[in-house]
Design an enzyme around this catalytic site. Structure first.
Site, PDB file in Angstrom:
ATOM      1  N   ASP A  91     -12.992  25.522  -8.368  1.00  0.00           N
ATOM      2  CA  ASP A  91     -12.121  25.869  -8.582  1.00  0.00           C
ATOM      3  C   ASP A  91     -13.645  27.595  -8.939  1.00  0.00           C
ATOM      4  O   ASP A  91     -13.672  28.496  -9.309  1.00  0.00           O
ATOM      5  CB  ASP A  91     -11.389  26.847  -9.370  1.00  0.00           C
ATOM      6  CG  ASP A  91     -11.756  26.236 -10.853  1.00  0.00           C
ATOM      7  OD1 ASP A  91     -12.867  25.345 -10.589  1.00  0.00           O
ATOM      8  OD2 ASP A  91     -10.532  26.389 -11.546  1.00  0.00           O
TER       9      ASP A  91
ATOM     10  N   ASP B  44     -10.426  21.140  -9.625  1.00  0.00           N
ATOM     11  CA  ASP B  44      -9.730  22.236  -8.924  1.00  0.00           C
ATOM     12  C   ASP B  44     -10.998  23.106  -8.267  1.00  0.00           C
ATOM     13  O   ASP B  44     -10.649  23.414  -7.351  1.00  0.00           O
ATOM     14  CB  ASP B  44      -9.748  23.314 -10.104  1.00  0.00           C
ATOM     15  CG  ASP B  44      -8.778  22.755 -11.949  1.00  0.00           C
ATOM     16  OD1 ASP B  44      -8.268  21.715 -11.301  1.00  0.00           O
ATOM     17  OD2 ASP B  44      -9.097  23.014 -12.230  1.00  0.00           O
TER      18      ASP B  44
ATOM     19  N   ARG C  78      -3.977  25.164 -12.307  1.00  0.00           N
ATOM     20  CA  ARG C  78      -3.017  26.316 -12.997  1.00  0.00           C
ATOM     21  C   ARG C  78      -3.400  27.842 -12.089  1.00  0.00           C
ATOM     22  O   ARG C  78      -2.588  29.173 -12.002  1.00  0.00           O
ATOM     23  CB  ARG C  78      -3.573  26.372 -14.322  1.00  0.00           C
ATOM     24  CG  ARG C  78      -2.565  25.054 -15.003  1.00  0.00           C
ATOM     25  CD  ARG C  78      -2.895  25.910 -16.923  1.00  0.00           C
ATOM     26  NE  ARG C  78      -2.416  25.054 -16.837  1.00  0.00           N
ATOM     27  CZ  ARG C  78      -2.295  23.318 -17.156  1.00  0.00           C
ATOM     28  NH1 ARG C  78      -0.751  23.942 -17.670  1.00  0.00           N
ATOM     29  NH2 ARG C  78      -1.932  22.706 -17.829  1.00  0.00           N
TER      30      ARG C  78
ATOM     31  N   ARG D   7     -13.200  19.853 -26.503  1.00  0.00           N
ATOM     32  CA  ARG D   7     -12.867  21.726 -26.667  1.00  0.00           C
ATOM     33  C   ARG D   7     -13.472  21.233 -28.106  1.00  0.00           C
ATOM     34  O   ARG D   7     -13.299  20.822 -29.120  1.00  0.00           O
ATOM     35  CB  ARG D   7     -11.831  21.921 -27.272  1.00  0.00           C
ATOM     36  CG  ARG D   7     -11.109  21.610 -25.785  1.00  0.00           C
ATOM     37  CD  ARG D   7     -10.796  23.466 -24.782  1.00  0.00           C
ATOM     38  NE  ARG D   7     -10.237  23.141 -23.621  1.00  0.00           N
ATOM     39  CZ  ARG D   7      -8.797  23.065 -23.774  1.00  0.00           C
ATOM     40  NH1 ARG D   7      -8.326  23.650 -24.689  1.00  0.00           N
ATOM     41  NH2 ARG D   7      -8.647  23.563 -22.439  1.00  0.00           N
ATOM     42  N   SER D   8     -14.303  22.324 -28.505  1.00  0.00           N
ATOM     43  CA  SER D   8     -15.283  22.548 -29.319  1.00  0.00           C
ATOM     44  C   SER D   8     -14.301  24.255 -30.472  1.00  0.00           C
ATOM     45  O   SER D   8     -15.266  25.279 -29.527  1.00  0.00           O
ATOM     46  CB  SER D   8     -16.367  22.380 -29.721  1.00  0.00           C
ATOM     47  OG  SER D   8     -17.169  23.181 -30.699  1.00  0.00           O
TER      48      SER D   8
ATOM     49  N   THR E 194     -14.998  19.433 -12.187  1.00  0.00           N
ATOM     50  CA  THR E 194     -14.476  20.328 -12.420  1.00  0.00           C
ATOM     51  C   THR E 194     -13.624  19.402 -11.134  1.00  0.00           C
ATOM     52  O   THR E 194     -13.910  19.050 -10.015  1.00  0.00           O
ATOM     53  CB  THR E 194     -13.620  21.439 -12.817  1.00  0.00           C
ATOM     54  OG1 THR E 194     -12.177  21.432 -12.906  1.00  0.00           O
ATOM     55  CG2 THR E 194     -14.734  22.015 -11.677  1.00  0.00           C
TER      56      THR E 194
ATOM     57  N   ARG F 132     -25.588   8.710 -15.249  1.00  0.00           N
ATOM     58  CA  ARG F 132     -26.735   8.907 -14.036  1.00  0.00           C
ATOM     59  C   ARG F 132     -28.211   9.249 -13.814  1.00  0.00           C
ATOM     60  O   ARG F 132     -29.070   8.912 -14.011  1.00  0.00           O
ATOM     61  CB  ARG F 132     -25.944   7.942 -14.012  1.00  0.00           C
ATOM     62  CG  ARG F 132     -26.746   6.654 -12.635  1.00  0.00           C
ATOM     63  CD  ARG F 132     -25.841   6.084 -12.027  1.00  0.00           C
ATOM     64  NE  ARG F 132     -26.602   4.882 -11.172  1.00  0.00           N
ATOM     65  CZ  ARG F 132     -26.728   4.861 -10.146  1.00  0.00           C
ATOM     66  NH1 ARG F 132     -26.887   5.972  -8.906  1.00  0.00           N
ATOM     67  NH2 ARG F 132     -27.786   4.191  -9.609  1.00  0.00           N
TER      68      ARG F 132
ATOM     69  N   ARG G 128      14.421  11.826   2.002  1.00  0.00           N
ATOM     70  CA  ARG G 128      15.371  13.041   0.922  1.00  0.00           C
ATOM     71  C   ARG G 128      13.877  13.833   0.736  1.00  0.00           C
ATOM     72  O   ARG G 128      12.996  14.062   2.406  1.00  0.00           O
ATOM     73  CB  ARG G 128      14.151  12.178  -0.439  1.00  0.00           C
ATOM     74  CG  ARG G 128      15.985  11.576  -1.406  1.00  0.00           C
ATOM     75  CD  ARG G 128      15.269  10.251  -2.154  1.00  0.00           C
ATOM     76  NE  ARG G 128      17.038   9.724  -2.451  1.00  0.00           N
ATOM     77  CZ  ARG G 128      16.502   8.323  -3.465  1.00  0.00           C
ATOM     78  NH1 ARG G 128      15.404   8.015  -3.679  1.00  0.00           N
ATOM     79  NH2 ARG G 128      18.141   8.139  -3.781  1.00  0.00           N
TER      80      ARG G 128
ATOM     81  N   ALA H 147       1.892  17.446   4.001  1.00  0.00           N
ATOM     82  CA  ALA H 147       3.983  18.390   2.864  1.00  0.00           C
ATOM     83  C   ALA H 147       4.201  19.712   4.411  1.00  0.00           C
ATOM     84  O   ALA H 147       3.369  20.279   5.432  1.00  0.00           O
ATOM     85  CB  ALA H 147       2.742  18.865   2.209  1.00  0.00           C
ATOM     86  N   GLU H 148       5.433  19.337   3.994  1.00  0.00           N
ATOM     87  CA  GLU H 148       5.992  20.190   5.297  1.00  0.00           C
ATOM     88  C   GLU H 148       5.703  21.962   3.730  1.00  0.00           C
ATOM     89  O   GLU H 148       5.961  22.930   5.112  1.00  0.00           O
ATOM     90  CB  GLU H 148       8.213  19.798   4.610  1.00  0.00           C
ATOM     91  CG  GLU H 148       8.294  20.734   5.297  1.00  0.00           C
ATOM     92  CD  GLU H 148       8.327  20.717   7.229  1.00  0.00           C
ATOM     93  OE1 GLU H 148       8.086  19.552   7.159  1.00  0.00           O
ATOM     94  OE2 GLU H 148       8.227  21.775   8.386  1.00  0.00           O
TER      95      GLU H 148
ATOM     96  N   GLY I  91     -16.580  22.861 -16.713  1.00  0.00           N
ATOM     97  CA  GLY I  91     -16.278  23.888 -15.460  1.00  0.00           C
ATOM     98  C   GLY I  91     -16.776  25.028 -16.099  1.00  0.00           C
ATOM     99  O   GLY I  91     -17.482  25.819 -16.563  1.00  0.00           O
ATOM    100  N   ASP I  92     -15.369  25.818 -15.800  1.00  0.00           N
ATOM    101  CA  ASP I  92     -16.643  27.297 -16.379  1.00  0.00           C
ATOM    102  C   ASP I  92     -15.940  27.790 -17.869  1.00  0.00           C
ATOM    103  O   ASP I  92     -17.343  28.458 -18.173  1.00  0.00           O
ATOM    104  CB  ASP I  92     -15.926  28.219 -15.316  1.00  0.00           C
ATOM    105  CG  ASP I  92     -13.578  28.166 -15.246  1.00  0.00           C
ATOM    106  OD1 ASP I  92     -13.207  27.875 -16.178  1.00  0.00           O
ATOM    107  OD2 ASP I  92     -12.828  29.041 -14.343  1.00  0.00           O
TER     108      ASP I  92
ATOM    109  N   GLY J  21     -12.280  19.213 -19.942  1.00  0.00           N
ATOM    110  CA  GLY J  21     -11.681  18.207 -18.874  1.00  0.00           C
ATOM    111  C   GLY J  21     -12.544  17.458 -18.056  1.00  0.00           C
ATOM    112  O   GLY J  21     -13.746  18.065 -16.849  1.00  0.00           O
TER     113      GLY J  21
END
Lengths: 328, 328, 328, 328
Positions: A134, A132, A176, A76-77, A130, A25, A167, A191-192, A106-107, A15
């Protein structure tokens, strides 16, 4: 094991993330500075198999430091997962004279790199690209900072309309397996409640928290939900559940999706990419391989890829506590 | 019919849009300038029924010109659709001494205003605040310009990742009944195809267009879909349909949702709001009622609300043609 | 006079403005759609003299709709002001087979176009690309809307620090001869006072207004000053004057400068550019010349260039009044 | 030395920076969470002297996490530099029952805090709020990240017009004593050369570098200049020097100024502020004083203020080398 490196191939894989172009660069320009050749490999491992290469000099990366995406494309390959595919890739590198690789990804991309290195002994250095965040061995992955800014800017907009209409919004963000985006952007957006894959606080707690928030005088609320949250409900089901059990709220859902991967990189990501690219080329020139460039305590470091891909970075307990306190 | 106006009530109603705060500020300051009183009415018609009022002077609207949402909040009111509800609202206005109204909202809000005026003869002037740009008598509604910028900025980000992965994205934007956002933002974002409620070009044409685009050498594409498009398929079904019939593309969906309603208003919307607020108060002071302020040919105009709500503004055929040509 | 047009040359000239690339894209794609050739002319009239041309097809303008600046570059040409220079330019066009021109630029560029057309009868259509919005025959010039957004976003930031420190800021914006940017961005940014070239309200009034503002409880203020304001003082002298005569304020200056010319164009400018490009090519194909494309009452129009360059558009008195009222 | 803390005063002091509001919010909410009182002190030390206090609860900091500037205002106080002034301040704190302080500011503010603590033994914890990133004991100060993004976004715009006209821009950024903004934003914006206070590379090198850049095929260039650069020339004199000695460039100057201090904080700064605020209150409750909260290796730390203000953080040699390599 040191081989003299004369031509480095650089590619992006998996990704995409903001800062990949800045890293490309940096790799290209460091090669130019070191007076070695550089070859752009298009579409990741698949392009390597197909010999989709293009020589790059310092000017071929003009005006890309601030561009999202990757000019080298990514893909992807499945073929690279086969022995035959990797053989083809190796032959292509050989015939192009590429004797060192920088992979930005990424990993999944790193796992492929390790296997390839073991089989063909082509030196390879990884740059963690990435959103993420992670990956072990680096406090920040390329693109994470930009993605956080994208998410909080969008939630700022959503909050405008949320508070105009009193709202409750459920906002799904990427993640994920890990909740770094959700936790950091959730705290940044005020955020709540924040639901992440690493910890299942339970639906009861969510209802309690929202009830308390309403009682405390807050007119609107945002719940940030990572894709992989562990409540067993997706973001739409969560909304329905809350509407049913807590009819005091008018609820809406917003799924942010792929916009989180794009956009002009933040200064942080541009600088990080520039630093990492230099280090990656230097490592290759020093005869190193199978290492990932990272940033730790604001210093550029090298970590064995084998360690980097072993598991996810853990969620920051202190930051979860900060999140709790902020929603008092 | 002219009554001398001494105290004006201002409120926002229906879906919020960027620029509503700038319009509130303008109404309040124009009242201050004209040395008449101004009362903020919270939560639209429902707040009117409940007497949720607050006096506003020039300083109570400091620092809101650049804020999204509406500080006066907005809400739906079922009660106002009843005779009893409207009676209560009138009584509240009477007891607060409010003898003129400025309503900032869309066609639903305007319809309520007309009925109320007929029953109780309270002078009322409308300011078109909606991102949909679907109201007769004004070239631009408040918030439309900002929403367009929000949409193209997000699609710019999506395009980064789309072109890195050679993907086709279906992006759903607001517009249940009208395609103004889809058409303008689609042209602005360089979309390959734009699906709007006003015209059903058919799924065949969509496939043709995407096939042609791929053949022409484009590596990625964006299809902008208005919520109310007439293909008979929602955006997820569209994606599946295309994946099935045109397996050359890797497809993704992004639903932009409520972020389109929020955000700091563009300069255009801030200026428009400022101009409209002045005109609305002036109209009331001139003894007018049941008119909507609009902008036409860069001049601030007044149109009977009864005409404004009669139908939707038509989609611009010339712009549809421009869209076609741009995707050559 | 109609000649059959087979190859159109497009170029940008004068100061650049956001939306120029979108206009180039539109001209190029409209040519492709109409199946006629298109040639990009680099660096304006100077490139025309030097024959700095490059054929452009639909794909050569991929991914530029959202880019600031101009991929065709822009430059001043003293040589084109000579008969010899224009002769060279004509010869270059002839030998390249270019038989129609689209010039994207401001009034200086248009004046050159008129002279050239008179001498050599090459059909030429103008697109008004300048952030100044100072051209007759169009309500908006390309780039004006984007520049306004840039200015208000920057002033929003300046206001953060102004109000944190109770300061008065003098912000200089572009506009040597016309005050459209100053007036619109000033209203959009909620400026206390706006100084423009068209009207000298006098320094006394400025002091009065600032005194009144302070007395009314405003803690900080912004004064927007067009480069060509008529007080006889530049922005730094203005600051000193106010500090001397009104020691109640801690004053600062900010000169916005060239950032106002850059940046990704707003949706409005992208759509406008797309529409104008189509019309420009169509006009050439219809045998027209020496006309400028404009937008009036949301319709794309054609105006003789000779009229367009005759004088500046007038400042909007109604908007000046709105500005006054807003600073009550 | 531990005193039981029952009421904490929080204030901002010195130049404002993005994230200050997020830090105030965090301090206030942490107090609410810990069930102790919190008092906002307006206008820094001056407001302390004047007793300009306001009780704050969890709801008084709603919707400020994303706002630039500081709702508590900031000011210089000459009076606090006198013994009498500090006596007054102490008396005000006493009579308001404030028995602990959180100061958000830079090294000047911290120096005042140390003196005050020595004289009156009021526990005080510092949060480093300054865009300059010049404080020991923390890798990042609050606002630095946001300022970098502001600068690169503006330079991105300037580059649009620079490259359209093949120009050389000198962009002055903040940093009288330290070059962190210049170096990081310069690398992030792809600047050709970066001039900082820490190192005088000499004008010769600047000319060499620009000559080389032109020769290498770059059409436009950006030179980032920190306010306190050591060439002995200000940014306007630099421009003139280069124009005189290197007539190949058309040069322009842009001074970014105070916009760098404002704007909605980045996610990074919001999260950092939230974490720091929690730690500051916790430290006070644990009986600590005269410490500064920092972030090091992504962990929230405490450093004696006496050390934090001792000297500037050093410029990163590795990053300077990266900058050199990038401009190959």
């Amino acid at each position: 094991m040191t081989v003299e490196i004369k031509k480095i191939g650089v590619f992006t894989s998996g990704g995409d993330s903001p800062g990949m172009n800045a890293a490309i660069r940096s790799v290209v320009r460091t090669c130019a500075y070191m007076k070695i050749d550089c070859m752009g490999i298009y579409r990741g491992y698949q392009g390597m198999i197909e010999g989709d290469f293009k020589p790059m000099d310092a000017r071929s990366v003009n005006n890309i430091i601030n561009k999202g995406g990757t000019i080298l494309k990514s893909a992807r390959s499945l073929e690279f997962q086969t022995k035959e595919g990797r053989k083809k890739a190796y032959d292509q590198l050989q015939s192009a004279g590429i004797d060192g690789l920088v992979v930005i990804g990424g990993d999944g991309s790193f796992t492929g790199a390790l296997i390839f290195h073991k089989e063909y002994n082509v030196p390879i250095i990884g740059i963690p690209g990435t959103i993420d965040n992670d990956i072990f061995g680096t406090t920040y992955t390329l693109g994470f900072d930009t993605a956080l800014n994208t998410v909080v800017e969008v939630i700022d907009k959503i909050r405008d309309t949320a508070s105009s209409h009193n709202r409750l919004f459920f906002v799904e963000v990427m993640g994920r397996d890990v909740g770094h985006i959700a936790l950091n952007a959730g705290v940044g957006a005020g955020a709540e409640e924040i639901l992440i894959p690493e910890e299942n606080l339970g639906l009861e707690r969510l209802l309690e928290s929202l009830k308390r928030s309403k009682a405390s005088g807050k007119s609107s609320s945002i719940v940030v939900v990572a894709e992989g949250d562990k409540t067993g409900k997706n973001v739409f089901e969560l909304k329905e559940y809350v509407e049913e059990h807590l009819p005091i709220y008018d609820c809406r859902v917003s799924v942010l999706g792929h916009m989180q991967r794009g956009g002009s990189p933040s200064c942080f990501d541009r600088v990080l990419a520039s630093r990492m690219g230099v280090k990656a080329v230097e490592a290759l020139l020093e005869g190193k391989s199978s290492l990932m460039v990272g940033i730790q305590d604001n210093k550029i470091t090298l970590t064995p890829i084998s360690k980097a891909i072993k598991g996810h970075t853990k969620i920051d307990k202190e930051l979860m506590r900060v999140s709790d306190i902020m929603t008092v």
